[in-house]
Scaffold this motif. Structure first.
Motif, PDB file in Angstrom:
ATOM      1  N   CYS A  72     -37.181  94.405  41.531  1.00  0.00           N
ATOM      2  CA  CYS A  72     -37.634  95.699  42.065  1.00  0.00           C
ATOM      3  C   CYS A  72     -37.611  96.775  40.985  1.00  0.00           C
ATOM      4  O   CYS A  72     -38.534  97.593  40.886  1.00  0.00           O
ATOM      5  N   GLU A  73     -36.570  96.780  40.176  1.00  0.00           N
ATOM      6  CA  GLU A  73     -36.459  97.793  39.120  1.00  0.00           C
ATOM      7  C   GLU A  73     -37.570  97.652  38.088  1.00  0.00           C
ATOM      8  O   GLU A  73     -38.207  98.640  37.699  1.00  0.00           O
ATOM      9  N   TYR A  74     -37.839  96.411  37.661  1.00  0.00           N
ATOM     10  CA  TYR A  74     -38.868  96.232  36.647  1.00  0.00           C
ATOM     11  C   TYR A  74     -40.258  96.474  37.233  1.00  0.00           C
ATOM     12  O   TYR A  74     -41.141  97.008  36.548  1.00  0.00           O
ATOM     13  N   ALA A  75     -40.460  96.098  38.493  1.00  0.00           N
ATOM     14  CA  ALA A  75     -41.742  96.374  39.146  1.00  0.00           C
ATOM     15  C   ALA A  75     -42.028  97.870  39.137  1.00  0.00           C
ATOM     16  O   ALA A  75     -43.163  98.301  38.869  1.00  0.00           O
ATOM     17  N   LYS A  76     -41.016  98.666  39.409  1.00  0.00           N
ATOM     18  CA  LYS A  76     -41.194 100.124  39.366  1.00  0.00           C
ATOM     19  C   LYS A  76     -41.600 100.592  37.974  1.00  0.00           C
ATOM     20  O   LYS A  76     -42.459 101.467  37.822  1.00  0.00           O
ATOM     21  N   GLN A  77     -40.977 100.002  36.954  1.00  0.00           N
ATOM     22  CA  GLN A  77     -41.324 100.366  35.576  1.00  0.00           C
ATOM     23  C   GLN A  77     -42.787 100.051  35.275  1.00  0.00           C
ATOM     24  O   GLN A  77     -43.432 100.746  34.485  1.00  0.00           O
ATOM     25  N   LEU A  78     -43.304  99.003  35.903  1.00  0.00           N
ATOM     26  CA  LEU A  78     -44.698  98.622  35.721  1.00  0.00           C
ATOM     27  C   LEU A  78     -45.644  99.417  36.616  1.00  0.00           C
ATOM     28  O   LEU A  78     -46.867  99.245  36.543  1.00  0.00           O
ATOM     29  N   GLY A  79     -45.084 100.263  37.470  1.00  0.00           N
ATOM     30  CA  GLY A  79     -45.903 101.044  38.383  1.00  0.00           C
ATOM     31  C   GLY A  79     -46.323 100.279  39.622  1.00  0.00           C
ATOM     32  O   GLY A  79     -47.295 100.658  40.291  1.00  0.00           O
ATOM     33  N   LEU A  80     -45.596  99.214  39.948  1.00  0.00           N
ATOM     34  CA  LEU A  80     -45.934  98.377  41.101  1.00  0.00           C
ATOM     35  C   LEU A  80     -45.094  98.749  42.307  1.00  0.00           C
ATOM     36  O   LEU A  80     -43.924  99.121  42.188  1.00  0.00           O
ATOM     37  N   MET A  81     -45.669  98.619  43.489  1.00  0.00           N
ATOM     38  CA  MET A  81     -44.915  98.688  44.720  1.00  0.00           C
ATOM     39  C   MET A  81     -44.294  97.315  44.979  1.00  0.00           C
ATOM     40  O   MET A  81     -44.686  96.314  44.370  1.00  0.00           O
ATOM     41  N   VAL A  82     -43.332  97.267  45.916  1.00  0.00           N
ATOM     42  CA  VAL A  82     -42.612  96.022  46.180  1.00  0.00           C
ATOM     43  C   VAL A  82     -42.534  95.741  47.675  1.00  0.00           C
ATOM     44  O   VAL A  82     -42.233  96.633  48.479  1.00  0.00           O
ATOM     45  N   ILE A  83     -42.821  94.495  48.018  1.00  0.00           N
ATOM     46  CA  ILE A  83     -42.558  93.964  49.352  1.00  0.00           C
ATOM     47  C   ILE A  83     -41.501  92.881  49.184  1.00  0.00           C
ATOM     48  O   ILE A  83     -41.646  91.985  48.352  1.00  0.00           O
ATOM     49  N   VAL A  84     -40.421  92.951  49.955  1.00  0.00           N
ATOM     50  CA  VAL A  84     -39.400  91.906  49.935  1.00  0.00           C
ATOM     51  C   VAL A  84     -39.541  91.092  51.223  1.00  0.00           C
ATOM     52  O   VAL A  84     -39.543  91.659  52.320  1.00  0.00           O
ATOM     53  N   LYS A  85     -39.669  89.782  51.062  1.00  0.00           N
ATOM     54  CA  LYS A  85     -39.897  88.918  52.227  1.00  0.00           C
ATOM     55  C   LYS A  85     -38.794  87.882  52.371  1.00  0.00           C
ATOM     56  O   LYS A  85     -38.520  87.110  51.451  1.00  0.00           O
ATOM     57  N   ALA A  86     -38.151  87.868  53.532  1.00  0.00           N
ATOM     58  CA  ALA A  86     -37.138  86.865  53.853  1.00  0.00           C
ATOM     59  C   ALA A  86     -37.815  85.587  54.340  1.00  0.00           C
ATOM     60  O   ALA A  86     -38.711  85.631  55.195  1.00  0.00           O
ATOM     61  N   MET A  87     -37.390  84.467  53.783  1.00  0.00           N
ATOM     62  CA  MET A  87     -37.908  83.165  54.176  1.00  0.00           C
ATOM     63  C   MET A  87     -36.730  82.198  54.313  1.00  0.00           C
ATOM     64  O   MET A  87     -35.619  82.482  53.858  1.00  0.00           O
ATOM     65  N   VAL A  88     -36.973  81.051  54.911  1.00  0.00           N
ATOM     66  CA  VAL A  88     -35.977  79.985  54.946  1.00  0.00           C
ATOM     67  C   VAL A  88     -36.701  78.657  54.766  1.00  0.00           C
ATOM     68  O   VAL A  88     -37.781  78.451  55.323  1.00  0.00           O
ATOM     69  N   ASN A  89     -36.140  77.785  53.958  1.00  0.00           N
ATOM     70  CA  ASN A  89     -36.684  76.448  53.734  1.00  0.00           C
ATOM     71  C   ASN A  89     -35.658  75.394  54.121  1.00  0.00           C
ATOM     72  O   ASN A  89     -34.446  75.651  54.085  1.00  0.00           O
ATOM     73  N   CYS A  90     -36.145  74.216  54.465  1.00  0.00           N
ATOM     74  CA  CYS A  90     -35.271  73.089  54.785  1.00  0.00           C
ATOM     75  C   CYS A  90     -35.130  72.199  53.551  1.00  0.00           C
ATOM     76  O   CYS A  90     -36.135  71.828  52.938  1.00  0.00           O
ATOM     77  N   ARG A  91     -33.901  71.851  53.224  1.00  0.00           N
ATOM     78  CA  ARG A  91     -33.671  71.046  52.023  1.00  0.00           C
ATOM     79  C   ARG A  91     -34.261  69.646  52.128  1.00  0.00           C
ATOM     80  O   ARG A  91     -34.520  69.005  51.107  1.00  0.00           O
ATOM     81  N   ASP A  92     -34.459  69.150  53.338  1.00  0.00           N
ATOM     82  CA  ASP A  92     -35.027  67.809  53.473  1.00  0.00           C
ATOM     83  C   ASP A  92     -36.548  67.802  53.402  1.00  0.00           C
ATOM     84  O   ASP A  92     -37.182  66.761  53.548  1.00  0.00           O
ATOM     85  N   GLY A  93     -37.149  68.963  53.144  1.00  0.00           N
ATOM     86  CA  GLY A  93     -38.591  69.039  52.941  1.00  0.00           C
ATOM     87  C   GLY A  93     -39.405  69.398  54.159  1.00  0.00           C
ATOM     88  O   GLY A  93     -40.613  69.644  54.041  1.00  0.00           O
ATOM     89  N   TYR A  94     -38.783  69.430  55.339  1.00  0.00           N
ATOM     90  CA  TYR A  94     -39.541  69.811  56.525  1.00  0.00           C
ATOM     91  C   TYR A  94     -39.904  71.291  56.467  1.00  0.00           C
ATOM     92  O   TYR A  94     -39.108  72.129  56.030  1.00  0.00           O
ATOM     93  N   TRP A  95     -41.104  71.606  56.935  1.00  0.00           N
ATOM     94  CA  TRP A  95     -41.605  72.973  56.940  1.00  0.00           C
ATOM     95  C   TRP A  95     -40.818  73.808  57.939  1.00  0.00           C
ATOM     96  O   TRP A  95     -40.457  73.361  59.024  1.00  0.00           O
ATOM     97  N   ARG A  96     -40.567  75.070  57.571  1.00  0.00           N
ATOM     98  CA  ARG A  96     -39.771  75.964  58.409  1.00  0.00           C
ATOM     99  C   ARG A  96     -40.352  76.167  59.802  1.00  0.00           C
ATOM    100  O   ARG A  96     -39.621  76.537  60.731  1.00  0.00           O
ATOM    101  N   ALA A  97     -41.634  75.929  59.970  1.00  0.00           N
ATOM    102  CA  ALA A  97     -42.251  76.085  61.297  1.00  0.00           C
ATOM    103  C   ALA A  97     -41.665  75.124  62.322  1.00  0.00           C
ATOM    104  O   ALA A  97     -41.774  75.353  63.529  1.00  0.00           O
ATOM    105  N   TYR A  98     -41.023  74.051  61.844  1.00  0.00           N
ATOM    106  CA  TYR A  98     -40.468  73.043  62.749  1.00  0.00           C
ATOM    107  C   TYR A  98     -39.025  73.323  63.136  1.00  0.00           C
ATOM    108  O   TYR A  98     -38.436  72.564  63.919  1.00  0.00           O
ATOM    109  N   ILE A  99     -38.431  74.402  62.635  1.00  0.00           N
ATOM    110  CA  ILE A  99     -37.079  74.766  63.053  1.00  0.00           C
ATOM    111  C   ILE A  99     -37.107  75.142  64.529  1.00  0.00           C
ATOM    112  O   ILE A  99     -37.835  76.042  64.943  1.00  0.00           O
ATOM    113  N   ARG A 100     -36.337  74.396  65.317  1.00  0.00           N
ATOM    114  CA  ARG A 100     -36.359  74.661  66.765  1.00  0.00           C
ATOM    115  C   ARG A 100     -35.139  74.038  67.427  1.00  0.00           C
ATOM    116  O   ARG A 100     -34.650  73.003  66.989  1.00  0.00           O
TER     117      ARG A 100
END
Length: 317
Positions: A72-100
């Motif tokens: 975020c700090e360096y993006a500001k230096q470059l004049g960029l805005m920032v979006i921070v996105k929370a994600m979760v992945n499964c270590r066994d390779g299954y796509w997060r859409a299947y979490i249920r």
């Protein structure tokens, strides 16, 4: 809402990657080559499998809050805005859409409440860091198709996020789900993963527009991209597609979707997938690369022109 012209950066980077210097060069190159004015930092926590209730973000395979602050700090230096996105992945390779989990608690079985408690600790910690770092937007989750219907839990999580984060808040639903999420009123804007086949893009834009107008919310694609493989323009979401390397497939898809976005001002931006923070290929290797990144490929020139058109249309600098 202003237009966000973004590229995803840092996905699956190792913890502490910002302690080296190369990522800065990669981020600056991303801004220069694409013309994007925003970096989307994807922070993916991990869980062991789709039915695990423990979401781990204090582990070597998840970047830490110091990494978030550094980007975020360096993006500001470059004049960029920032979006921070929370994600979760499964270590066994299954796509997060299947979490249920079971919708009604069953003794001795994993529960939604356990999962949301654990995931919520990650998301609220990340939201607090995004606030400290001055990010313009925060995304509470990505492509959680199996969890989208848990309206009460998502509303509670968004409320917790807003207690510490005061920028724009969104949720990144998966493709084809824009008109199915029932808690869009809890966030500031609708966002989705825009991996639509080139042949069905027009009809899906029309469907998404109807949903956005119904909700009275701005809309943007918080993910969108296409690999450089023959046939990928018809299945851009399929990262395992085995078509032969093809720059034309990626070029065609990017040309079409950027024209669609420019022709539909109700779409308030896109975050292109993706740009590596620490393992970007060399420019002379681009013609042989079959992945999503546009570095050194004709699609980069399309994004550069698209960025120029966005500035003209939106009056943004």
């Amino acid at each position: 809402m202003r237009f966000f012209n973004a590229c995803t950066f840092g996905f699956m980077s190792p913890r502490g990657f910002t302690r080296s210097a190369t990522w800065r060069d990669s981020l600056a190159l991303m801004a220069r080559e694409t013309g994007c004015d925003t970096v989307l930092l994807a922070v993916a926590a991990m869980q062991d499998h789709a039915y695990s209730t423990e979401v781990d973000f204090d582990t070597p395979d998840v970047l830490d809050m110091d990494d978030v602050r550094a980007v975020c700090e360096y993006a500001k230096q470059l004049g960029l805005m920032v979006i921070v996105k929370a994600m979760v992945n499964c270590r066994d390779g299954y796509w997060r859409a299947y979490i249920r989990f079971f919708d009604h608690d069953v003794p001795h079985e994993p529960t939604w409440s356990e999962w949301f408690d654990s995931y919520g600790r990650f998301v609220t910690a990340l939201a607090g860091t995004a606030e400290q770092a001055g990010a313009q937007m925060f995304c509470v989750g990505c492509e959680m198709v199996g969890a989208d219907h848990r309206e009460t839990e998502w509303r509670a999580l968004v409320s917790r996020v807003r207690a510490s984060y005061h920028g724009l808040v969104t949720y990144n639903c998966d493709k084809y789900q824009e008109d199915k999420v029932r808690w869009w009123d809890a966030v500031d804007l609708i966002s989705s993963s825009g991996y639509y086949p080139i042949g069905t893009m027009k009809e899906n834009f029309a469907r998404i527009k109807t949903a956005a107008l119904r909700e009275g919310k701005p809309f943007l694609f918080l993910e969108a991209g296409c690999p450089s493989r023959e046939g990928s323009e018809n299945c851009p979401n399929n990262w395992q597609h085995e078509g032969r390397q093809s720059l034309d497939a990626q070029t065609s898809w990017y040309g079409f979707i950027t024209e669609m976005i420019l022709g539909n001002p109700w779409v308030r931006g896109a975050a292109w997938w993706d740009w590596s923070a620490h393992r970007l290929y060399a420019a002379d290797a681009a013609p042989a690369d079959s992945g999503y990144c546009v570095y050194g490929k004709p699609a980069a020139a399309i994004l550069k022109e698209y960025s120029r058109q966005v500035i003209i249309r939106e009056g943004q600098s």
